[in-house]
Design an enzyme around this catalytic site. Structure first.
Site, short mmCIF file in Angstrom:
data_model
loop_
_atom_site.label_atom_id
_atom_site.label_comp_id
_atom_site.label_asym_id
_atom_site.label_seq_id
_atom_site.Cartn_x
_atom_site.Cartn_y
_atom_site.Cartn_z
N GLY A 176 -5.01 -1.04 5.24
CA GLY A 176 -5.95 -0.09 5.60
C GLY A 176 -5.64 1.41 5.72
NE ARG A 203 -1.52 -7.92 -10.64
CZ ARG A 203 -0.60 -7.36 -11.31
NH1 ARG A 203 -0.79 -5.74 -11.14
NH2 ARG A 203 0.32 -7.71 -12.07
CB ALA A 204 -5.65 -2.70 -5.23
CB ILE A 205 -8.23 -6.54 -2.10
CG1 ILE A 205 -7.28 -7.63 -2.75
CG2 ILE A 205 -9.65 -7.39 -1.94
CD1 ILE A 205 -7.02 -8.75 -1.28
CB THR A 206 -10.50 -3.01 -0.18
OG1 THR A 206 -9.64 -3.19 0.91
CG2 THR A 206 -11.46 -4.14 -0.11
CB SER A 207 -5.97 -0.47 -0.95
OG SER A 207 -5.22 -1.15 -1.86
CG ASP A 264 -12.41 -8.86 13.21
OD1 ASP A 264 -11.58 -9.18 12.77
OD2 ASP A 264 -12.47 -8.49 14.35
CB SER A 272 -4.85 -14.74 5.32
OG SER A 272 -4.47 -13.86 4.27
CE LYS A 296 -7.25 -4.66 6.16
NZ LYS A 296 -6.38 -5.59 5.52
#
Length: 501
Positions: A176, A203-207, A264, A272, A296
């Protein structure tokens, strides 16, 4: 050709991790089996099989005796073009009974979660079932015992590494915060002190960049377990992409549906993170929790709740967890994007005068904490030991050695195009919208284009003049640069300036 058999064809369509197949709606198999669009079907090629979502085709590009497979389906099935494959209705999954029971108030236990996670990891459950599971777990849907059971189940259905030494250290940041690329500094510092630290990263997911994306601009990261073991035995640490080894495989499947739902779930987050650490053979882990208005974790109170959960669940599963709260109010370092973040890392390792001091100090804080957890240094002296290793060049030497062991060190690429975004007024930098900044870097091409992203020129409380550069956007094409700039202009101000100061 047998009635329910078709010839495999590669569709060349990227459906991310969701296997999708394409069949003519008027083909004999669809008509005989009653397959509807969006139905789940089972496809078999010899001993291999997959569950996929069916899309109907009405155009002539697909023949009546063919089935086209998306990239995800093609990779999973392992068929060759023209191979005969069998298509049939999927078997009923008994694990769904546990999902229905949870809806009606029955708590999950390990006996329920183990078959559920196995079916998730093997792609046996449709996305609607995965979304149901994620929704049930959200908003405090998992208590402590359920979170422990879920973490254990996620570990047990995949590979579990054993490094044959102790202690095996690890770190994790919940993300985040753009530019927070401390792993590439922490691992060589810790390994140079003789402490084992095999790091698997995402690896990036949302970044705009994940740790594996940034590391890949400096060295290969797609290491199998045997290669990881070789590197760690030789150098004491590695920085590899976690997707190559089958470590907590259900987690990646759940993340794929969690992101668009934007729900959330503390229990899922804890399971995870910790399942991947335990499966990777870690024994002690330091977790970085950035706290800030756009991260986050928005408050120290929220961070405290998550900290207690991680520590207690880890302890129940034999994993020692330590939490480090860090500042999440602004980007770390200057670069945002794989190559730009890697350049920041190298500047710190090479002790250059222009190296970002915030990235350096944050990495030293985390490395010091890990050295103390490992028993390598006394309490309160870890940062001092880490600083000495960085300052005398041992960390740089170890990083180069790790890169060479992973396949050879590379020079991060530079972008073809860039543009400075300047201050519309003079004053004091009062806030930086890290989410909008990340979005701009992604629109410029990161992480798909490794050299794309953004470079920050200012930090909070800096005084700026009218027209002074605030940040730069970098792209591989003029089109991507203009697209990102259009977004920035529509969202101004990304960097807030208090003109009254």
């Amino acid at each position: 050709m047998v009635a329910n058999r078709l010839r495999a064809r590669r569709a060349g369509i990227d459906t991310y991790q969701q296997p999708v197949v394409y069949m003519r709606s008027d083909c004999d198999v669809c008509r005989a089996e009653g397959f509807q669009s969006q139905a789940q079907v089972e496809v078999l090629a010899g001993a291999r099989h997959l569950l996929a979502i069916l899309h109907h085709v009405t155009d002539e590009w697909l023949r009546h005796d063919e089935i086209a497979l998306s990239e995800a389906a093609w990779t999973l099935l392992g068929a060759a073009s023209g191979d005969e494959v069998e298509v049939r209705h999927p078997p009923l999954q008994d694990s769904l009974a546990h999902l229905r029971a949870k809806v009606h108030g029955v708590k999950f236990d390990y006996g329920a979660l183990r078959p559920l996670m196995e079916d998730v990891s093997l792609g046996r459950l449709a996305d609607i079932h995965l979304a149901s599971f994620v929704t049930i777990c959200a908003g405090g849907g998992l208590d402590f015992d359920e979170t422990v059971a879920l973490t254990r189940a996620m570990v047990d259905i995949g590979e579990r590494l054993d490094w044959g030494v102790s202690p095996v250290m690890d770190k994790h940041c919940i993300g985040g915060l753009p530019g927070n690329r401390t792993t590439l500094l922490v691992v060589p510092i810790v390994a140079a002190c003789g402490v084992t630290m095999p790091k698997t990263s995402s690896r990036a997911i949302t970044s705009a960049a994940g740790t594996a994306d940034a590391m890949e601009t400096l060295a290969p990261v797609e290491l199998d377990v045997a290669s990881m073991r070789r590197v760690v035995e030789r150098e004491g640490g590695c920085i590899a992409w976690g997707g190559t080894a089958r470590i907590s495989p259900a987690d990646d499947m759940l993340i794929r549906v969690e992101r668009p739902l934007n729900l959330d779930s503390e229990g899922l987050l804890v399971a995870s993170i910790l399942s991947k650490k335990i499966a990777a053979g870690s024994q002690r882990v330091l977790i970085d929790l950035p706290v800030g208005p756009l991260t986050k974790l928005r408050s120290v109170e929220a961070a405290g709740l998550l900290s207690r959960s991680m520590v207690s669940v880890g302890a129940a599963l034999g994993l020692q967890v330590r939490i480090q709260l860090t500042d999440g109010t602004q980007p770390v370092g200057r670069g945002i994007g794989p190559a730009l973040e890697a350049m920041d890392v190298m500047a710190v390792l090479e002790r250059r005068a222009d190296a970002p001091s915030d990235l350096r100090e944050r990495a030293l804080l985390l490395a010091g904490g890990i050295l103390e957890m490992a028993g390598r240094s006394e309490a309160g002296s870890g940062v001092r030991m880490a600083r000495a290793v960085l300052d005398d060049g041992r960390a740089l030497a170890k990083f180069i050695a790790i890169c060479e062991a992973q396949g050879g060190m590379r020079v991060p690429p530079g972008s073809a195009h860039s543009h400075e975004v300047c201050a519309p007024v003079g004053g004091l930098v009062s806030a930086i919208d890290t989410r909008l900044l990340t979005r701009a870097a992604k629109l410029a091409g990161a992480p798909r284009d490794p050299a794309a992203g953004a470079t920050m020129h200012v930090r909070l409380q800096d005084r700026v003049d009218l027209g002074q550069p605030l940040f730069a956007l970098h792209a591989e094409s003029l089109g991507a640069l203009q697209y990102a700039l259009s977004f920035v202009r529509s969202q101004l101000p990304i960097v807030h300036i208090d003109a009254r100061q």
